[in-house]
Write a protein that holds these residues in place. Sequence first.
Motif, PDB file in Angstrom:
ATOM      1  N   ALA A 751       0.833  -1.037   0.090  1.00  0.00           N
ATOM      2  CA  ALA A 751       0.043   0.149   0.190  1.00  0.00           C
ATOM      3  C   ALA A 751       0.700   0.787  -0.071  1.00  0.00           C
ATOM      4  O   ALA A 751       0.743   1.961  -0.911  1.00  0.00           O
ATOM      5  N   MET A 752       2.184   1.055   0.353  1.00  0.00           N
ATOM      6  CA  MET A 752       2.523   2.775   0.651  1.00  0.00           C
ATOM      7  C   MET A 752       3.897   2.272  -0.114  1.00  0.00           C
ATOM      8  O   MET A 752       4.205   3.944  -1.056  1.00  0.00           O
ATOM      9  N   SER A 756       2.946   5.692  -2.891  1.00  0.00           N
ATOM     10  CA  SER A 756       4.236   6.439  -3.947  1.00  0.00           C
ATOM     11  C   SER A 756       4.482   6.422  -4.909  1.00  0.00           C
ATOM     12  O   SER A 756       4.970   7.926  -5.364  1.00  0.00           O
ATOM     13  N   GLU A 757       3.495   5.946  -5.753  1.00  0.00           N
ATOM     14  CA  GLU A 757       3.592   5.809  -7.238  1.00  0.00           C
ATOM     15  C   GLU A 757       2.291   6.256  -7.528  1.00  0.00           C
ATOM     16  O   GLU A 757       1.803   6.753  -8.644  1.00  0.00           O
ATOM     17  N   ARG A 783      -8.995   2.779   4.424  1.00  0.00           N
ATOM     18  CA  ARG A 783      -9.038   4.084   3.995  1.00  0.00           C
ATOM     19  C   ARG A 783      -7.479   4.986   4.128  1.00  0.00           C
ATOM     20  O   ARG A 783      -6.962   5.413   3.395  1.00  0.00           O
ATOM     21  N   LEU A 784      -6.806   4.936   5.098  1.00  0.00           N
ATOM     22  CA  LEU A 784      -5.566   5.059   5.464  1.00  0.00           C
ATOM     23  C   LEU A 784      -4.144   4.534   4.337  1.00  0.00           C
ATOM     24  O   LEU A 784      -3.522   4.785   4.046  1.00  0.00           O
ATOM     25  N   LEU A 785      -4.556   2.736   3.964  1.00  0.00           N
ATOM     26  CA  LEU A 785      -4.255   2.467   3.108  1.00  0.00           C
ATOM     27  C   LEU A 785      -4.716   2.872   1.349  1.00  0.00           C
ATOM     28  O   LEU A 785      -3.509   1.704   0.402  1.00  0.00           O
ATOM     29  N   GLY A 786      -4.886   3.457   1.377  1.00  0.00           N
ATOM     30  CA  GLY A 786      -4.973   4.309  -0.049  1.00  0.00           C
ATOM     31  C   GLY A 786      -6.475   3.467  -0.346  1.00  0.00           C
ATOM     32  O   GLY A 786      -6.525   3.030  -1.744  1.00  0.00           O
TER      33      GLY A 786
END
Length: 887
Positions: A751-752, A756-757, A783-786
């Motif tokens: 997810a991070m 970044s991408e 949600r915080l993981l996108g």
Amino acid sequence: MPNSFNAKTALHAAGQDYEIFKLDAVPNSARLPYSLKILLENLLRNEDGVTVTRQDIEFFSQWNPQAEPDKEIQYRPARVLMQDFTGVPAVVDLAAMRDAMVALGGDPRKINPLQPAELVIDHSVQVDHFGSNEAFALNAELEFQRNQERYKFLKWGQKALDGFKVVPPDTGIVHQINVEYLARVVFPNALDGVTQAYFDTCVGTDSHTTMINGIGVLGWGVGGIEAEASMLGQPVSMLVPKVVGFKLTGTLKEGVTATDLVLTIVDQLRKHGVVGKFVEFYGPAIATLPMGERTTIANMGPEYGATCGLFPIDQITLDYLRLTGRDEAQIALVEAYCKAQGVWHTAEAAEADYSETLELDLGDVAPSLAGPKRPQDRVTLTDMASHFPVALASLKQERGIPDKGPAKTIIDGQTVELSDGSIVVAAITSCTNTSNPSVMLAAGLVAKKAAALGLNAAPWVKTSLGPGSMAVTRYLDRAGLTEPLKALGFHNVGYGCTVCIGNTGPLPAPVSQAIAEYDLCAVSILSGNRNFEGRVHAEVRMNYLASPPLVVAYAIAGRIDIDPYQDPLTTDASGQPVYLKDIWPTQDEVNRAIAENVTVDEFTSAYADVYAGDAHWQSLDAPDTQTYDWPADSTYIRNPPYFDGMTMEVAPVADIAGARCLAVLGDSITTDHISPAGSIKPNSPAGKYLIEKGVEPKDFNSLGSRRGNHEVMMRGTFANIRLRNLMAPGTEGGVTLHQPSGEPMSIYDAAMRYESEGTPVIVLAGKEYGSGSSRDWAAKGPRLLGVRAVIAESYERIHRSNLVGMGILPLEFVKGENAQSLGLTGAETFEIVGLNNGEAKQVEVRATAADGSVKSFTAKVRIDTPNEVDYYRNGGILHYVLRKLAT
């Protein structure tokens, strides 16, 4: 305020005048189920011409029981109930909203509960120590050492937030304190010089808030997000549901307990299908059904899938209020109000118009357990010996577990043999059954008879007793049953949610080593309500629910694969076999124990000074400020990033393009799978984060206790050790494959990397996505993981709402389709088009494979109400509320 039906009138009770809104002012209201009468009164009292209109009220006059729910109402519960696992993040959000309000140029004191909000600290005690007289004190000491930051923060909230009360730790579990002390049944409220009386109603941040339905109070679990909005004056947007009437007749047979009854009801209602519906219990058996049985049945509403499981108010309700020390004037108000409103239950009461009806003769109920991984998987006690080998073989085949046992190990100097089916955890847990004196005293009587024969729990069993309130301890003491329970290893380990939530603590080292070395399928047996995979203990693969007396009996046997009617539990000192019948009490013995030992004194003593707390609590220093000064080095409480960069303007909702799949999941993915509450592994992303912050593994505490720190919770999202991501076959835990590289890594790391991408992510899932506890972090974490969208076959009610509340789009495959039938692997790139600024009822999903081929399919948008459209457009319910309050 409008009063379109002239429903406002006066009621006189116990020397006091009250303003009430009469139900009989609305034509045809007498035929309504009790639960809908409560909703109707709520609308009559809150009619304002905007959120509640005359047309909303008229709907109930014309309610069609068979019609599919499509009428949205704005419902305002009387109060909000929280426990600390879900309450801490709720108060964190309120503190963060106060900061955000300042940033937007507003007054932070506007962020304040506008109705009573009560929090019980009960989910943080762990069973590190057991089987000794010191277990309670030692566990309480560890609890305070681990949780001082959280508890100081809650004390700040109690000072800073008006109308917010905290019941300190080591007092009892939230549901039982709600039933025994907090519930009003009828709510008296002084407003602008007038004292109103109305139905006590609540929403709670725990699924098992439904226990309060046992005493006639309408309440159910919501996510912490919805609870915060409710505290801040926002109504609960809901569709008027279908109401299932469940008729109870007959009486329980000798040897059958309330736990057996509720497991039977769970089985029956799950098969019928009551998700999203209200359930009401009625029928001739109600008049003789004690309050303990009612609250036991009501507690497990989430297990049978209903929003609530409501019992009527009758003389048994009044007797219970008197037993638990409620004020006589309040009891008189309850009786007068219910009779005035036509909801007082008697044997002659007319049957309401229900959408559907079921029936159960209590005489047909048999002693039962449920397992090995779902509460609805009921097994009669007589079938356990034949059931277990089949369940074991299925699990081993499904998980690829080899046959390596049995294992010999040494425990307390004794050589013992452990194998598949060995019970390593036996727990009388606080949630479901400890509000019921009949099963608690029955457990004590089993222990007394067993102790008299010189019996003990098997040496490899970790035994524990978590009383639901101090009142339980007092009546067990009075009955002389505390010492026999201790003789069998069932010492008090703490007042709170222990084994049922996964706060089981470590297994004894020899047991743990044997399980790991020999891949044993060890078993837990507990008197709780949840036995999902990986929940009770990470090392225990099979879990069974049972009544407290059966928990004691199985602890003696030390194995699950026996027929207690035909096979001996153990042998006594002289080598003679001892069977279940030899230690099982008669119902007369149980009834006599209740009559002699469960008195008003036990309850009034337990609740005499309920908010004071012990010396640990009283010694905690808490800041006295309107906004919270976030400690920079805290690993428990951190200011979440939800409101970073927020402005008063709301941007239009755009379609989703270029998304990657974070996980492809199967059926019955619970909120435990998405956001586990148990232990933190040192080699997990959350464990590595804590180690980097200087926290030693022995001080990790649990994921549940760290819910005030978004950094931990992001890393713990999808980190349940039993989660199986179909994108990474052959793995368990939070593992995925990054796309398009195909590299295996943790879901958090992927997810991070996607973030970044600049790549949004989605999740694909099967049926009943988000079942289980009402866990807001199961929406906050993604949600915080996108995660921008979830596409599932179906959703659990609370979790779907929580996804919308965090600005995540819940989509549903059309009937008959799923990820597998569409050939989706998770390696595709996804587009979701046609959102129409959040108002679309369906969208087109395009999945593009690496070779350029495209699969297009239609998905249903599960944003179910106009209010939810507003929440979604705003990026979540908290953003919506904050913008409204800041104007």
